[in-house]
Design an enzyme around this catalytic site. Structure first.
Site, PDB file in Angstrom:
ATOM      1  N   CYS A 165     -13.783  36.693 -72.153  1.00 55.03           N
ATOM      2  CA  CYS A 165     -13.524  35.255 -72.167  1.00 55.03           C
ATOM      3  C   CYS A 165     -14.797  34.492 -71.799  1.00 55.03           C
ATOM      4  O   CYS A 165     -15.741  34.504 -72.563  1.00 55.03           O
ATOM      5  CB  CYS A 165     -12.334  34.937 -71.267  1.00 55.03           C
ATOM      6  SG  CYS A 165     -11.490  33.435 -71.777  1.00 55.03           S
ATOM      7  N   GLU A 207      -8.234  42.945 -68.501  1.00 57.52           N
ATOM      8  CA  GLU A 207      -8.054  43.159 -67.054  1.00 57.52           C
ATOM      9  C   GLU A 207      -6.763  42.527 -66.546  1.00 57.52           C
ATOM     10  O   GLU A 207      -6.313  42.830 -65.448  1.00 57.52           O
ATOM     11  CB  GLU A 207      -9.277  42.605 -66.299  1.00 57.52           C
ATOM     12  CG  GLU A 207      -9.300  41.110 -66.029  1.00 57.52           C
ATOM     13  CD  GLU A 207      -9.613  40.242 -67.266  1.00 57.52           C
ATOM     14  OE1 GLU A 207      -9.745  40.798 -68.376  1.00 57.52           O
ATOM     15  OE2 GLU A 207      -9.697  39.012 -67.102  1.00 57.52           O
ATOM     16  N   HIS A 229      -7.869  39.078 -72.496  1.00 55.48           N
ATOM     17  CA  HIS A 229      -8.147  39.624 -71.158  1.00 55.48           C
ATOM     18  C   HIS A 229      -7.537  41.013 -70.956  1.00 55.48           C
ATOM     19  O   HIS A 229      -6.384  41.107 -70.527  1.00 55.48           O
ATOM     20  CB  HIS A 229      -7.554  38.682 -70.100  1.00 55.48           C
ATOM     21  CG  HIS A 229      -8.264  37.377 -69.979  1.00 55.48           C
ATOM     22  ND1 HIS A 229      -9.254  37.142 -69.058  1.00 55.48           N
ATOM     23  CD2 HIS A 229      -8.128  36.228 -70.691  1.00 55.48           C
ATOM     24  CE1 HIS A 229      -9.700  35.906 -69.179  1.00 55.48           C
ATOM     25  NE2 HIS A 229      -9.031  35.323 -70.173  1.00 55.48           N
TER      26      HIS A 229
HETATM   27  N1  GLN Z   1     -10.339  32.340 -68.905  1.00 57.55           N
HETATM   28  C1  GLN Z   1     -11.532  31.932 -69.225  1.00 57.55           C
HETATM   29  O1  GLN Z   1     -12.520  32.659 -69.175  1.00 57.55           O
HETATM   30  C2  GLN Z   1     -11.693  30.507 -69.670  1.00 57.55           C
HETATM   31  C3  GLN Z   1     -12.762  30.434 -70.692  1.00 57.55           C
HETATM   32  C4  GLN Z   1     -13.415  29.118 -70.970  1.00 57.55           C
HETATM   33  N2  GLN Z   1     -14.263  28.629 -70.040  1.00 57.55           N
HETATM   34  C5  GLN Z   1     -12.623  28.268 -71.851  1.00 57.55           C
HETATM   35  O2  GLN Z   1     -11.664  27.604 -71.463  1.00 57.55           O
HETATM   36  O3  GLN Z   1     -12.934  28.281 -72.989  1.00 57.55           O
END
Ligand code: GLN
Length: 227
Positions: A86, A196, A194
């Protein structure tokens, strides 16, 4: 095998990542504040999700300019594994460790739900424990997950089997349904979903655990040790 989870100001999935490798997988792991640049003793680097530097400028852009990323590059150049999830993926793109860029989701909204993904390349050190084209379910949580690459980059990614995960029902407008890509050398993986957060059935899916298990197995096979 020892993992470093890099923590930037604004990271918010660092503890989930740490919990997955340390408590669920039982590996050695440290949360490493971005100002600490001693990464030599780590076998794998994990760049977790979040909103580093508040996503100002572009998500991942400011973190990509921090000193620690020079050390992450050194680690990657040595052939050691790096996983960016992410915001971690966004940082890898902004650092040039992976090609392409991230745009805002096509509906301009933050999305947070589970998505079905296909494992498009199960022959990487991150995905060896999945079956060919297996459908897995992982959570997404992002506002800027609309992956973009120009036509030349895209055909190179396809030609070299660098597209590792694709969305079954593209939620964010990503080109070619791309959810995760790997570098040419096969040691740097970036993905928006994700893994994790999907390591225990209590979380709604444990499909993410095999990604970490693949990595650990490959490392043990490579170094022929059980640590
Ligand atoms: N969960 C995250 O890593 C959020 C990712 C990011 N900063 C976004 O909203 O695009």
């Amino acid at each position: 095998m020892k993992f470093a989870v890099i923590v930037f100001p604004g990271s918010n999935c660092d503890r989930d990542m740490y919990h997955a490798v340390k408590h669920v997988l039982g590996m050695k792991a440290d949360l490493v504040w971005y100002e600490n640049s001693h990464l030599e003793n780590y076998d794998a680097i994990l760049l977790p999700g979040g909103f580093s530097y508040g996503d100002y400028l572009r998500s991942g852009a400011i973190a990509s300019a921090s000193d620690v990323m020079q050390h992450v590059k050194k680690h990657a150049d040595a052939g050691k594994p790096v996983l960016g999830v992410c915001n971690g993926f966004q940082i890898l793109l902004e650092s040039g460790l992976l090609p392409g860029a991230m745009l805002p989701n096509k509906n301009l909204s933050f999305m947070c739900h589970h998505e079905a993904l296909a494992v498009s390349n199960h022959e990487t050190q991150f995905t060896a424990n999945y079956k060919k084209d297996e459908i897995i379910h992982l959570p997404i949580a992002h506002g800027e997950g609309n992956y973009f690459a120009d036509a030349d980059t895209l055909s190179e990614l396809k030609r070299n089997h660098q597209i590792v995960f694709t969305y079954e029902n593209n939620p964010n407008g990503s080109v070619s349904d791309i959810a995760g890509i790997i570098n040419r050398r096969g040691n740097v993986l970036g993905m928006m979903p994700h893994p994790e957060r999907a390591v225990e059935t209590l979380l709604g899916s444990d499909d993410g655990i095999r990604l970490f298990q693949s990595l650990i197995k490959n490392w043990r096979n490579t170094y022929a040790i059980n640590a």
